[in-house]
Design a protein around this motif. Sequence first.
Motif, PDB file in Angstrom:
ATOM      1  N   ASP A   1      12.854   6.663   9.487  1.00 10.69           N
ATOM      2  CA  ASP A   1      14.275   6.915   9.241  1.00 10.69           C
ATOM      3  C   ASP A   1      14.413   7.564   7.869  1.00 10.69           C
ATOM      4  N   PRO A   2      15.001   8.760   7.764  1.00 11.29           N
ATOM      5  CA  PRO A   2      15.142   9.417   6.456  1.00 11.29           C
ATOM      6  C   PRO A   2      15.911   8.579   5.442  1.00 11.29           C
ATOM      7  N   ASN A   3      16.727   7.641   5.924  1.00 11.98           N
ATOM      8  CA  ASN A   3      17.480   6.766   5.029  1.00 11.98           C
ATOM      9  C   ASN A   3      16.911   5.349   4.976  1.00 11.98           C
ATOM     10  N   GLY A   4      15.694   5.165   5.504  1.00 15.25           N
ATOM     11  CA  GLY A   4      15.092   3.846   5.556  1.00 15.25           C
ATOM     12  C   GLY A   4      14.770   3.277   4.183  1.00 15.25           C
ATOM     13  N   THR A   5      14.654   1.958   4.136  1.00 17.62           N
ATOM     14  CA  THR A   5      14.360   1.259   2.888  1.00 17.62           C
ATOM     15  C   THR A   5      12.852   1.111   2.706  1.00 17.62           C
ATOM     16  N   VAL A   6      12.367   1.520   1.534  1.00 20.24           N
ATOM     17  CA  VAL A   6      10.962   1.341   1.167  1.00 20.24           C
ATOM     18  C   VAL A   6      10.916   0.359   0.001  1.00 20.24           C
ATOM     19  N   HIS A   7      10.270  -0.774   0.206  1.00 18.06           N
ATOM     20  CA  HIS A   7      10.229  -1.809  -0.816  1.00 18.06           C
ATOM     21  C   HIS A   7       9.321  -1.401  -1.964  1.00 18.06           C
TER      22      HIS A   7
ATOM     23  N   LYS B   1       0.825  -1.204   0.000  1.00 17.31           N
ATOM     24  CA  LYS B   1       0.000   0.000   0.000  1.00 17.31           C
ATOM     25  C   LYS B   1       0.864   1.259   0.000  1.00 17.31           C
ATOM     26  N   MET B   2       1.934   1.266   0.778  1.00 16.82           N
ATOM     27  CA  MET B   2       2.819   2.427   0.787  1.00 16.82           C
ATOM     28  C   MET B   2       3.529   2.581  -0.551  1.00 16.82           C
ATOM     29  N   ALA B   3       3.955   1.471  -1.137  1.00 17.94           N
ATOM     30  CA  ALA B   3       4.598   1.536  -2.450  1.00 17.94           C
ATOM     31  C   ALA B   3       3.622   2.058  -3.496  1.00 17.94           C
ATOM     32  N   ALA B   4       2.345   1.624  -3.393  1.00 18.19           N
ATOM     33  CA  ALA B   4       1.337   2.064  -4.353  1.00 18.19           C
ATOM     34  C   ALA B   4       0.995   3.538  -4.161  1.00 18.19           C
TER      35      ALA B   4
ATOM     36  N   SER C   1      16.433   3.221  -1.079  1.00 20.70           N
ATOM     37  CA  SER C   1      16.913   3.609   0.237  1.00 20.70           C
ATOM     38  C   SER C   1      18.011   4.660   0.053  1.00 20.70           C
ATOM     39  N   PRO C   2      17.749   5.924   0.339  1.00 23.72           N
ATOM     40  CA  PRO C   2      16.486   6.493   0.815  1.00 23.72           C
ATOM     41  C   PRO C   2      15.498   6.676  -0.334  1.00 23.72           C
ATOM     42  N   ALA C   3      14.213   6.849   0.004  1.00 26.67           N
ATOM     43  CA  ALA C   3      13.165   7.015  -0.989  1.00 26.67           C
ATOM     44  C   ALA C   3      12.582   8.416  -0.897  1.00 26.67           C
TER      45      ALA C   3
ATOM     46  N   ILE D   1      10.398  15.383  -2.986  1.00 24.03           N
ATOM     47  CA  ILE D   1      11.008  15.817  -1.731  1.00 24.03           C
ATOM     48  C   ILE D   1      11.911  14.681  -1.248  1.00 24.03           C
ATOM     49  N   PRO D   2      13.220  14.867  -1.269  1.00 28.06           N
ATOM     50  CA  PRO D   2      14.137  13.780  -0.895  1.00 28.06           C
ATOM     51  C   PRO D   2      13.918  13.297   0.535  1.00 28.06           C
ATOM     52  N   TYR D   3      14.102  12.006   0.739  1.00 30.09           N
ATOM     53  CA  TYR D   3      14.068  11.345   2.055  1.00 30.09           C
ATOM     54  C   TYR D   3      12.667  11.260   2.691  1.00 30.09           C
ATOM     55  N   LEU D   4      11.688  11.980   2.159  1.00 29.64           N
ATOM     56  CA  LEU D   4      10.398  12.077   2.849  1.00 29.64           C
ATOM     57  C   LEU D   4       9.661  10.742   2.879  1.00 29.64           C
ATOM     58  N   LEU D   5       9.650   9.995   1.770  1.00 33.08           N
ATOM     59  CA  LEU D   5       8.931   8.723   1.754  1.00 33.08           C
ATOM     60  C   LEU D   5       9.565   7.732   2.726  1.00 33.08           C
ATOM     61  N   SER D   6      10.884   7.734   2.813  1.00 34.68           N
ATOM     62  CA  SER D   6      11.566   6.854   3.777  1.00 34.68           C
ATOM     63  C   SER D   6      11.151   7.203   5.194  1.00 34.68           C
ATOM     64  N   TYR D   7      11.064   8.505   5.492  1.00 29.08           N
ATOM     65  CA  TYR D   7      10.662   8.912   6.835  1.00 29.08           C
ATOM     66  C   TYR D   7       9.202   8.559   7.108  1.00 29.08           C
ATOM     67  N   LEU D   8       8.329   8.788   6.134  1.00 27.62           N
ATOM     68  CA  LEU D   8       6.915   8.477   6.311  1.00 27.62           C
ATOM     69  C   LEU D   8       6.692   6.988   6.541  1.00 27.62           C
ATOM     70  N   GLY D   9       7.485   6.173   5.854  1.00 23.67           N
ATOM     71  CA  GLY D   9       7.277   4.733   5.934  1.00 23.67           C
ATOM     72  C   GLY D   9       8.009   4.045   7.064  1.00 23.67           C
ATOM     73  N   THR D  10       9.176   4.560   7.435  1.00 24.55           N
ATOM     74  CA  THR D  10      10.002   3.845   8.404  1.00 24.55           C
ATOM     75  C   THR D  10      10.404   4.677   9.617  1.00 24.55           C
TER      76      THR D  10
END
Length: 470
Positions: free
Chosen positions: A300-306, A254-257, A266-268, A289-298
Amino acid sequence: MDALDVARWQFGVTTVYHFLFVPLTIGLSVLVAILQTMWHRTGNERYLKLTKFYGKLFLINFAMGVVTGIVQEFQFGMNWSDYSRFVGDVFGAPLAIEALVAFFLESTFIGLWIFGWDRLPKRAHLASIWAAAIGTNLSAYFILAANSFMQNPVGYRINPDSGRAELTDFPAVLTNKVALITFPHTLAGSFLVAGSLIVAVGLWHVIRNRDSADTGAYRFATKFGSWVVLVASAAVLFTGDIQGKIMTDVQPMKMAAAEGLYTTESPASFSVLTIGSLDGTREVFALKIPYLLSYLGTGDPNGTVHGINDLQAQYATQYGAGSYTPIIPVTYWSFRFMIAFGMAAGAIALLVLWTQRKGRTPSSKWLLRAGLAMPVLPLLANSFGWIFTEMGRQPWIVFGEMLTRNGVSRSVSLAEVLTSFTAFTLIYATLAVIEVKLLLRYAKAGVPDVSEQPPADDTDDAERPLAFAY
């Protein structure tokens, strides 16, 4: 087009239409109770006028919500009998408690509140509206707990003989982590809607009836509603942030969609706007917006979003061949419309407060038009939020356990579903016209005159009939 497609459209239309009334009922019940509490503590007639004024709008909306909500109960048996058979043992408990406890609490004390003016002691009458508000919010929680099971099934087992989900841990269903964050997020969205309605109606009277004796009451209403909207906007952002992280944990697709993210990053980055192919596979231009999706999902601004491709391959291995990707344009844009409309309502509320600073009286026609649009904006935000929530879960009707196509009634034909869909849509359109006309009529009428005392009555109090205040 087949029966499944029409059944999904019917459920979507009836559900979204019903939810137009739900947030306003939830939010107004509490705000009217607060206004009556202010009158009870201060004795200021201004608060009594506003209590009765917005209480009438609350009752109109509540009545329409009950009528449209009844239809939701029949949806499961009409077009989704296989789904009902599969999940009925789990759904039965929270929905039964909602009906037998929360709704009865809500409806009983609303009746006492309506008929209890000048009959019940003031404290008892005040308690009745608070009891109704509590019942309304409890009702929302039990329904959201049931819905959260569809997003993140917990507290159950699959009976190998019947193939049905059976409840094994009811507290786990009620404390589902999806429900625990969806409830405050929904409440925040509800106060956003209710506060916006209070602002819109109050602002209309402030600008159009500048010389009215009740201008002070309307000015207070616009400020009160604006502060409610601003606080609710902050609460929506805070709870939405937590909800996004839980969603990524239990439903990473759902987050990827929501981003149209096909490859794991990573980061997303989060794209505010993307121009390209409709399904997002080809990108021509994107404002990110750099890093924002990683932060929203995990967190962590550098987190991995599949990404969608990796998750599709994982699900195909885990659940069998087939597509497990939702409709990307719907999830992508509904997610952004949800955010944009909610933020727009907050921005207008801030503008309304600014125009009334230091005792100023707003007079701009543009501000009036913006204010009148306020109730529509959070309603759209709520609707798009639920569209994203439900469409982003597809193709699952119960995530990981039952596909949507397997939940539809097998014995219902396309013609039968089309007939009920057409009938419900026409009925709901009629109810929408009635609702809007009633709200506009009573909103334009303004606050009631509460200075007149009830006529003397020598009849014994026990024999005196209840007074209908509206």
